[in-house]
Design an enzyme around this catalytic site. Structure first.
Site, short mmCIF file in Angstrom:
data_model
loop_
_atom_site.label_atom_id
_atom_site.label_comp_id
_atom_site.label_asym_id
_atom_site.label_seq_id
_atom_site.Cartn_x
_atom_site.Cartn_y
_atom_site.Cartn_z
N SER A 19 0.88 -1.14 0.01
CA SER A 19 -0.11 0.07 0.02
C SER A 19 0.87 1.35 -0.06
CB SER A 19 -0.80 -0.04 1.15
OG SER A 19 -1.69 1.32 1.50
N TYR B 132 -2.81 -1.12 10.20
CA TYR B 132 -2.64 -1.25 8.69
C TYR B 132 -1.23 -0.68 8.15
CZ TYR B 132 -4.07 -1.13 3.77
OH TYR B 132 -4.20 -1.35 2.36
#
Length: 248
Positions: free
Chosen positions: A139, A152
């Site tokens: 990401s 995350y």
């Protein structure tokens, strides 16, 4: 074109679904893995092809990793590629407000799940002795900090660590390991977290230079390149696919 056989985790929705569709469109055989059995069944019925097999299971479990590899070998004869797309975002909270149980769940799925899938796939690729390609979906939050999603971020930074290490370890065996770092991609997870309009205005906090969110197909295109012979000398790379966000 060379027909390959491989695995896509998180394959029933979002980025994973886009990757499955692209791999099939390119003529490859695919095992789609997802914990949502109903959505996985719907995907299989919609695509309706003998080149797609499915495995329902929790990617954070060793049993699922073993079963997906065994299914790919049984159905298609080899494991030539894998795209690790399974992941969750966790709660949108400051670090000091995030329950440990939520942190643990995000790390189990996003990081441990990636580790288990890589370990099982690399073992099969080494045994076959034909090399292969692994693409991990990290990401933009694995390249730079993003507030309110610390578990995350930790998991996606960790995915890059696994990618770099596995790339170096397995290069002599012809197994290439790369990562894609998506920015804001139009998926159900992104919509739940940020709504319809975030990122579309250059003046908002998520202003994307290209003034649009990406689509799952944008990530699928990058994955298709990274498993193809066109990228045969590329390994250990974290490729941002983010409309320019990482350049800000």
């Amino acid at each position: 074109m060379v027909v390959r056989s491989g695995i896509v985790t998180g394959g029933a929705a979002g980025i994973g679904e886009g990757v499955v569709e692209r791999m099939l469109a390119d003529g490859h055989n695919v095992v789609a893995v997802d914990r949502d059995e109903a959505t996985l069944d719907a995907l299989s019925k919609r695509l309706d092809t003998s080149q797609l097999a499915t495995v329902a299971g929790d990617i954070a479990a060793q049993e699922t990793a073993d079963r997906m590899v065994a299914t790919c070998l049984e159905k298609f004869g080899s494991v030539d590629f894998m795209v690790n797309s399974a992941g969750i975002s966790g709660p949108y909270l400051a670090l000091d407000e995030t329950p440990f149980e939520d942190y643990e769940q995000v790390l189990n799925i996003n990081l441990s799940g990636t580790f288990l899938a890589m370990r099982a796939t690399i073992a099969a690729m080494k045994k076959a002795g034909k090399g292969g390609a692994i693409v991990n979906i990290s990401s933009l939050a694995g390249l730079k900090s993003v507030a309110m999603i610390s578990p995350y971020c930790a998991s996606k930074f960790g995915v890059l660590g696994l990618t770099y290490t596995a790339a170096v370890e397995n290069a002599p065996a012809g197994i290439r390991v790369n990562a894609i770092c998506p920015g804001m991609i139009q998926t159900p997870m992104m919509l739940r977290n940020y709504g319809e309009d975030a990122g579309k205005d250059s003046n908002d906090p998520f202003g994307i230079p290209m003034l649009r969110r990406g689509q799952p197909s944008d990530i699928a295109n990058a994955a298709a390149f990274l498993i193809s012979d066109q990228s045969s000398y590329i390994t250990g790379v974290a490729l941002p696919v983010d409309g320019g966000l990482s350049a800000i």
